[in-house]
Design a protein around this motif. Structure first.
Motif: not given
Length: 125
Positions: A78-90
């Motif tokens: 399994t692969l993960y992507l932890q995304m923090n401090s998300l912005k509208p452009e994400d």
């Protein structure tokens, strides 16, 4: 056949976090590298992050560096992507990709031969 299934997308406010997962529900295969790409409406699919399955080497697009973390669980495939401090452009559809072959340019989406169906990430301002 290899079947990559993403999960974890959703709607989040700017500054929030999400964790995406990508599991291989199909036949096992020898993974060389896996990556995350994203595609916003009206834009081309772009590289976000990559991880070498054996060495754990990682790399990120400048736009996500310092905010996103890619990781893998070899035992769970399994692969993960932890995304923090998300912005509208994400905001985009996020896709996981995998290859069992050496690839000279992991930032090119055409380097990968297995793809998930995508999961929507929406960041509100």
């Amino acid at each position: 056949q290899v079947q990559l299934v993403e999960s974890g997308g959703g709607l989040v406010q700017a500054g929030g976090s999400l964790r995406l997962s990508c599991a291989n529900s199909g036949r096992a295969f020898s993974t060389y590298a896996m990556g995350w790409f994203r595609q916003a409406p009206g834009k081309e699919r772009e590289f976000a992050a990559v991880i070498s399955w054996r060495s754990g080497f990682t790399d990120y697009a400048d736009s996500v560096k310092g905010r996103f973390t890619i990781s893998r669980d070899n035992a769970k495939n399994t692969l993960y992507l932890q995304m923090n401090s998300l912005k509208p452009e994400d905001t985009a559809v996020y896709y996981c990709a995998a290859t069992s072959n050496y690839i000279p340019d992991y930032r090119l989406w055409s380097s990968y031969d297995n793809w998930g169906q995508g999961t929507q990430v929406t960041v509100s301002s």
